[in-house]
Design a protein around this motif. Structure first.
Motif, PDB file in Angstrom:
ATOM      1  N   SER A  79       0.813  -1.225   0.000  1.00 50.36           N
ATOM      2  CA  SER A  79       0.000   0.000   0.000  1.00 50.36           C
ATOM      3  C   SER A  79       0.842   1.269   0.000  1.00 50.36           C
ATOM      4  CB  SER A  79      -0.944   0.003   1.201  1.00 50.36           C
ATOM      5  OG  SER A  79      -0.202  -0.022   2.404  1.00 50.36           O
ATOM      6  N   GLY A  80       2.094   1.178   0.402  1.00 50.80           N
ATOM      7  CA  GLY A  80       2.965   2.353   0.425  1.00 50.80           C
ATOM      8  C   GLY A  80       3.770   2.472  -0.858  1.00 50.80           C
ATOM      9  N   ILE A  81       4.905   3.149  -0.741  1.00 46.02           N
ATOM     10  CA  ILE A  81       5.804   3.333  -1.881  1.00 46.02           C
ATOM     11  C   ILE A  81       6.928   2.304  -1.792  1.00 46.02           C
ATOM     12  CG2 ILE A  81       7.339   4.923  -3.103  1.00 46.02           C
ATOM     13  CD1 ILE A  81       5.778   7.227  -1.771  1.00 46.02           C
ATOM     14  N   THR A  82       7.207   1.676  -2.904  1.00 49.99           N
ATOM     15  CA  THR A  82       8.352   0.781  -3.009  1.00 49.99           C
ATOM     16  C   THR A  82       9.446   1.568  -3.722  1.00 49.99           C
ATOM     17  OG1 THR A  82       6.904  -1.144  -3.119  1.00 49.99           O
ATOM     18  CG2 THR A  82       9.177  -1.443  -3.873  1.00 49.99           C
ATOM     19  N   PHE A  83      10.527   1.856  -2.989  1.00 53.92           N
ATOM     20  CA  PHE A  83      11.628   2.671  -3.501  1.00 53.92           C
ATOM     21  C   PHE A  83      12.758   1.792  -4.013  1.00 53.92           C
ATOM     22  CE2 PHE A  83       9.682   5.793  -0.685  1.00 53.92           C
ATOM     23  CZ  PHE A  83       9.784   6.963  -1.424  1.00 53.92           C
ATOM     24  N   ILE A  84      13.204   2.056  -5.228  1.00 48.17           N
ATOM     25  CA  ILE A  84      14.401   1.423  -5.771  1.00 48.17           C
ATOM     26  C   ILE A  84      15.575   2.266  -5.285  1.00 48.17           C
ATOM     27  CG2 ILE A  84      15.588   0.652  -7.854  1.00 48.17           C
ATOM     28  CD1 ILE A  84      12.767  -0.665  -7.227  1.00 48.17           C
ATOM     29  N   ALA A  85      16.538   1.627  -4.609  1.00 49.38           N
ATOM     30  CA  ALA A  85      17.601   2.374  -3.934  1.00 49.38           C
ATOM     31  C   ALA A  85      19.003   1.932  -4.340  1.00 49.38           C
ATOM     32  CB  ALA A  85      17.412   2.264  -2.413  1.00 49.38           C
ATOM     33  N   GLY A  86      19.153   1.271  -5.479  1.00 51.15           N
ATOM     34  CA  GLY A  86      20.492   0.986  -5.974  1.00 51.15           C
ATOM     35  C   GLY A  86      20.843  -0.483  -5.991  1.00 51.15           C
ATOM     36  N   GLY A  87      21.922  -0.784  -6.610  1.00 53.52           N
ATOM     37  CA  GLY A  87      22.843  -0.014  -7.396  1.00 53.52           C
ATOM     38  C   GLY A  87      22.399   0.187  -8.830  1.00 53.52           C
ATOM     39  N   SER A  88      23.369   0.502  -9.653  1.00 54.42           N
ATOM     40  CA  SER A  88      23.119   0.902 -11.025  1.00 54.42           C
ATOM     41  C   SER A  88      22.310  -0.132 -11.823  1.00 54.42           C
ATOM     42  CB  SER A  88      24.451   1.177 -11.731  1.00 54.42           C
ATOM     43  OG  SER A  88      24.230   1.650 -13.034  1.00 54.42           O
ATOM     44  N   ALA A  89      22.668  -1.406 -11.732  1.00 53.84           N
ATOM     45  CA  ALA A  89      21.958  -2.444 -12.490  1.00 53.84           C
ATOM     46  C   ALA A  89      20.519  -2.584 -12.007  1.00 53.84           C
ATOM     47  CB  ALA A  89      22.685  -3.778 -12.384  1.00 53.84           C
ATOM     48  N   VAL A  90      20.293  -2.422 -10.713  1.00 54.60           N
ATOM     49  CA  VAL A  90      18.939  -2.506 -10.163  1.00 54.60           C
ATOM     50  C   VAL A  90      18.113  -1.319 -10.643  1.00 54.60           C
ATOM     51  CG1 VAL A  90      17.572  -2.586  -8.034  1.00 54.60           C
ATOM     52  CG2 VAL A  90      19.715  -3.881  -8.192  1.00 54.60           C
ATOM     53  N   TYR A  91      18.702  -0.123 -10.621  1.00 49.76           N
ATOM     54  CA  TYR A  91      17.989   1.033 -11.178  1.00 49.76           C
ATOM     55  C   TYR A  91      17.622   0.782 -12.639  1.00 49.76           C
ATOM     56  CZ  TYR A  91      19.283   4.059  -7.202  1.00 49.76           C
ATOM     57  OH  TYR A  91      19.426   4.635  -5.971  1.00 49.76           O
ATOM     58  N   GLU A  92      18.575   0.290 -13.412  1.00 47.97           N
ATOM     59  CA  GLU A  92      18.322   0.055 -14.829  1.00 47.97           C
ATOM     60  C   GLU A  92      17.180  -0.936 -15.037  1.00 47.97           C
ATOM     61  OE1 GLU A  92      20.797  -0.637 -18.947  1.00 47.97           O
ATOM     62  OE2 GLU A  92      21.847  -0.820 -17.040  1.00 47.97           O
ATOM     63  N   ASP A  93      17.147  -1.997 -14.225  1.00 50.59           N
ATOM     64  CA  ASP A  93      16.082  -2.993 -14.339  1.00 50.59           C
ATOM     65  C   ASP A  93      14.700  -2.410 -14.055  1.00 50.59           C
ATOM     66  OD1 ASP A  93      17.854  -5.032 -14.987  1.00 50.59           O
ATOM     67  OD2 ASP A  93      17.910  -5.863 -12.950  1.00 50.59           O
ATOM     68  N   PHE A  94      14.620  -1.446 -13.132  1.00 52.42           N
ATOM     69  CA  PHE A  94      13.320  -0.968 -12.667  1.00 52.42           C
ATOM     70  C   PHE A  94      12.876   0.378 -13.232  1.00 52.42           C
ATOM     71  CE2 PHE A  94      14.286  -4.227  -9.568  1.00 52.42           C
ATOM     72  CZ  PHE A  94      13.060  -4.894  -9.508  1.00 52.42           C
TER      73      PHE A  94
END
Length: 166
Positions: free
Chosen positions: A91-106
């Protein structure tokens, strides 16, 4: 809702040896304020670079391909799909917080981006992935306060994904 949150220098540097290459307490306060009572997703290297322990008052999910990986106090996922299913039901916010490959995926799935730009250039080994800025609208910009503890000029930016026209 899925959002990405990060700090970068003017060249897009976000890390060096799995750590932040700067000390900016006000950005850490911003990160804490935004992510508390929500969920943060990070890769194993980022998690271990932060000391290998979950941050208080938020759910931490570590994304890794290592099926045997375990860390106390966190949820471990192995695929983007697991994270997306979690985010859909949270119900809240799911934050992508790193690293670079994870940011790119999301990035393709994010609704909002929270970016801190530090007006300085740092030595680093990790950059934020390319963003197609035409897909985003800047909805908030605030200049951070420089002082004896926050010695770099910086600003907080919030972007919302543009809705595609029919």
């Amino acid at each position: 809702m899925l959002a990405a949150i990060w700090a970068q220098d003017e060249q897009g540097t976000i890390g060096k040896e799995n750590r932040l290459p700067w000390h900016l307490p006000n950005d850490l306060k911003f990160f804490k304020q935004m992510t508390e009572d929500n969920t943060i997703i990070m890769g194993r290297k980022t998690f271990e670079g932060m000391g290998g322990r979950p941050l208080p008052n938020r759910q931490t999910i570590v994304l890794t391909r290592d099926k045997a990986y375990h860390a106390n106090g966190v949820i471990v996922f192995h695929t983007v799909e697991e994270v997306l299913e979690y985010a859909k039901n949270f119900s809240g916010i799911t934050f992508i917080a790193g690293g670079s490959a994870v940011y790119e995926d999301f990035l393709p799935y994010c609704d909002v981006l929270y970016r801190t730009v530090i007006h300085h250039s740092f030595d680093g080994d990790t950059k934020f992935p390319a963003v197609v800025w035409d897909d985003w609208t800047l909805i908030n910009l605030s200049v951070g306060e420089q002082d004896e503890k926050n010695s770099y000029a910086y600003q907080f930016e919030t972007y919302q994904r543009k809705v595609a026209a029919d």
